[in-house]
Every structure is written in structure tokens, then in C-alpha cells.
Design an enzyme around this catalytic site. Structure first.
Site, short mmCIF file in Angstrom:
data_model
loop_
_atom_site.label_atom_id
_atom_site.label_comp_id
_atom_site.label_asym_id
_atom_site.label_seq_id
_atom_site.Cartn_x
_atom_site.Cartn_y
_atom_site.Cartn_z
N LYS A 80 0.83 -1.23 0.00
CA LYS A 80 0.00 0.00 0.00
C LYS A 80 0.85 1.25 0.00
O LYS A 80 0.67 2.15 0.82
CB LYS A 80 -0.97 0.00 1.18
CG LYS A 80 -1.97 -1.16 1.13
CD LYS A 80 -3.07 -1.00 2.15
CE LYS A 80 -4.02 -2.18 2.13
NZ LYS A 80 -3.39 -3.45 2.56
O1 LIG Z 1 -9.37 -2.83 1.60
C1 LIG Z 1 -8.51 -3.62 2.00
C2 LIG Z 1 -7.24 -3.67 1.46
C3 LIG Z 1 -6.36 -4.61 1.91
N1 LIG Z 1 -6.69 -5.48 2.89
C4 LIG Z 1 -5.68 -6.47 3.33
O2 LIG Z 1 -6.15 -7.77 2.99
C5 LIG Z 1 -5.90 -8.68 4.06
C6 LIG Z 1 -7.21 -9.14 4.64
O3 LIG Z 1 -7.00 -10.09 5.66
P1 LIG Z 1 -8.19 -10.97 6.26
O4 LIG Z 1 -7.51 -11.79 7.30
O5 LIG Z 1 -8.75 -11.81 5.15
O6 LIG Z 1 -9.18 -10.04 6.83
C7 LIG Z 1 -5.02 -7.93 5.05
O7 LIG Z 1 -3.68 -8.15 4.70
C8 LIG Z 1 -5.38 -6.49 4.82
O8 LIG Z 1 -4.33 -5.60 5.14
C9 LIG Z 1 -7.94 -5.43 3.43
O9 LIG Z 1 -8.31 -6.19 4.33
N2 LIG Z 1 -8.83 -4.49 2.96
#
Ligand SMILES: O=c1ccn([C@@H]2O[C@H](COP(=O)(O)O)[C@@H](O)[C@H]2O)c(=O)[nH]1
Length: 284
Positions: A100
Site C-alpha cells: 500500500k
Molecule cells: O481494503 C482492503 C485492502 C487490503 N486489505 C488487506 O487484505 C488482508 C485481509 O486479511 P483478512 O484476514 O482476510 O481479513 C489484510 O492483509 C489487509 O491488510 C484489506 O483487508 N482491505
């Protein structure tokens, strides 16, 4: 510029046709390291990440290491991230580095070198980028991505509830901030086949709907927020509508909580893919 056949979009389309078109996160949360019987240190991080690579790099289209969980271990964590990127790619997965990044353009150029130049040990196949210093500030990333056949996923409507206050704010021209970002992506991806290599991040949690014609983006739509954040595959139809063919569902904790057994990680990925495939109209 890269041959369209070797563009990130072409490689993503090919990977998604050959295996589950799923993005699995490598997010070594301290709680997951502990649950896996690993220390919250570089050695634990290394074991965790290598296990996910062993389980899934030859089975799903995309692996997405979350840079923050590696950065919190300092230089030793970054060294593990470098190894994970290399091993996941050599085992056949496309690697989306979830960093990001965003800044003024001249600094974005340095981030582009770090994550998109094949000579860099941190370069994957794509990187996530934040457009909140202005969409145009990301231009150096777009240029380097095009040069080397890489992808960039730009945050548009994120999965966290706090995002809406900024991203749904209405600008002077009547468009939301997210709408402006999506229009910029659509303009850059216009006419690309099978689609463009500049993607959008659209959370699968968007309360009240998306409110944009995402099919016009003509680029991959990374959909985090499924599983641990409450999003469900069944929500994808209403959220994405005609843009469903562009959706890349993303899961981290929902799958990772099943480790450290390799078979259990694989079974979990198979289960979530079956749920997504039926909604996305793809074969499971
Ligand atoms: O809008 C967003 C952008 C990035 N993320 C990232 O994806 C994963 C989600 O992890 P989960 O365990 O499936 O919740 C995490 O690395 C976030 O930083 C997001 O969730 N939302």
C-alpha cells in the site's frame, strides 16, 4: 513496453484459468504465529510463510504477502519477505506484495523500483498502492509496471468501515473520491485485452453497495474483506454485478487459521474457492 501476452493481466488470466482464481494472503499475525506454535520472531515468520508457500503456491493463482507483518520484524523480517516472494514465484504463484505504497511522485518512483523492478529482491508480480496523495502521483508505478509486465492494485473502496468517510466523499465535480480513482483506472485500462494490468481494491464488505460501474475499470478487482472481516461469497453478486468476471477474491485469516498443517490449509483454500466459484460462475 511489455508484450501484451506477458503483461500481468495476461499472466493473471492464465493463472486464473488453470487453477483457483483466488488470492490468499500471507499475514503472519502474532496471534496466528502463536496458534501455529511458532515464535513471534524472524524464525517463526520464516516457518509460517514457507508453510503457506508449500501448501498453496502451486495451487492458487495469487499469494499476497502483507508487508506490514514482515516489516514489524525489521531487517530480518524484510529478508524473510524477499525469500517468500522468490519462493512463491518459483513455485508458480503470482505474488502481489501488499505494501500500500504512495507518496509524492519522485518518491513513488523509488517505491516502484523496490516492488516492480525485476532487479529488486522485493519485486513481486504486482503491488498495492494508495492514491491519496493524488492519483497522478502513482504515475511512476504505472510506467514501471507497464515496462516490466507488472500490475498495480490501487485502493478505491477499501474493506474497512473507516474508509468510506474519505472514499465516498463527493468532490467538487460531483464524483466521489473512489469514483474518480475508478475513472482514472478505466481510462488507463481502456481497450486492453484480456483486461488491463491496473487493478482496483474493492472491499467485499461495502455496506450499501458499490455505487459504481466496476466493469468499466477493465482491470482486476481485488476483493478483500471476505471471511474474517465478515464478507461472504454470496455478497459478491450484488456488489460487483456485471464486473464479476474481473473479481479476484482475497482471503487471509479465514484460510491461515487452519494451519500449520499443509493439508488443512489446502482443504480450506479448496472450500473457500468452491464457495466463490459458484458465485463467480467459474469451475471449482
Ligand atoms: O481494503 C482492503 C485492502 C487490503 N486489505 C488487506 O487484505 C488482508 C485481509 O486479511 P483478512 O484476514 O482476510 O481479513 C489484510 O492483509 C489487509 O491488510 C484489506 O483487508 N482491505
Amino acid at each position: 513496453m511489455t508484450d501484451p501476452q506477458t503483461s500481468f493481466a495476461a499472466r493473471l488470466a492464465a493463472a486464473g484459468a488453470a487453477r483457483p482464481a483466488l488470492c490468499v494472503g500471507i499475514d503472519p499475525h502474532p496471534g496466528l504465529l502463536s496458534a501455529w506454535g511458532l515464535g513471534d520472531d524472524a524464525a517463526g515468520l520464516d516457518r509460517f510463510a514457507r508453510t503457506v508457500v508449500e501448501a498453496l503456491a502451486d495451487r492458487v493463482a495469487v499469494l499476497k504477502p502483507q508487508s506490514a507483518f514482515f516489516e514489524r520484524h525489521g531487517s530480518r523480517g524484510i529478508a524473510v519477505l524477499e525469500t517468500v516472494i522468490a519462493e512463491a514465484r518459483s513455485a508458480g504463484a503470482l505474488v502481489l506484495v501488499d505494501a500500500k505504497r504512495g507518496d509524492i511522485g519522485s518518491t513513488v518512483a523509488a517505491y516502484a523500483d523496490a516492488y516492480l523492478d525485476p532487479a529488486s529482491p522485493l519485486a513481486g508480480d504486482a503491488v498495492t498502492a494508495s492514491p491519496y496523495l493524488g492519483f497522478g502521483s502513482l504515475e511512476p508505478m504505472f510506467e514501471l509496471a507497464a515496462k516490466h509486465g507488472k500490475g498495480v492494485f490501487v485502493l478505491a473502496l477499501t474493506s474497512n468501515p473507516e474508509g468510506a468517510g474519505v472514499q465516498r466523499a463527493v468532490a467538487a465535480d460531483g464524483r466521489t473520491v473512489a469514483g474518480t480513482i475508478l475513472a482514472e483506472l478505466a481510462a488507463r485500462n481502456a481497450g486492453a485485452t484480456p483486461f488491463g494490468s491496473l487493478g482496483a481494491v474493492i472491499g467485499a464488505t461495502a455496506a450499501g453497495g458499490i455505487g459504481h460501474d466496476l466493469a468499466k475499470v477493465n482491470g482486476p478487482l481485488l476483493a478483500p474483506g471476505l471471511g474474517a472481516q465478515g464478507g461472504r461469497p454470496a455478497d459478491l453478486t450484488d456488489l460487483f454485478g456485471p464486473a464479476l468476471p474481473l473479481v479476484l477474491p482475497a482471503y487471509s485469516r479465514e484460510i491461515l487459521q487452519n494451519g500449520p498443517a499443509v493439508d488443512a490449509l489446502r482443504a480450506s483454500a479448496d472450500t473457500v474457492w468452491r464457495s466463490c466459484a459458484s458465485v463467480l460462475g467459474r469451475s471449482a
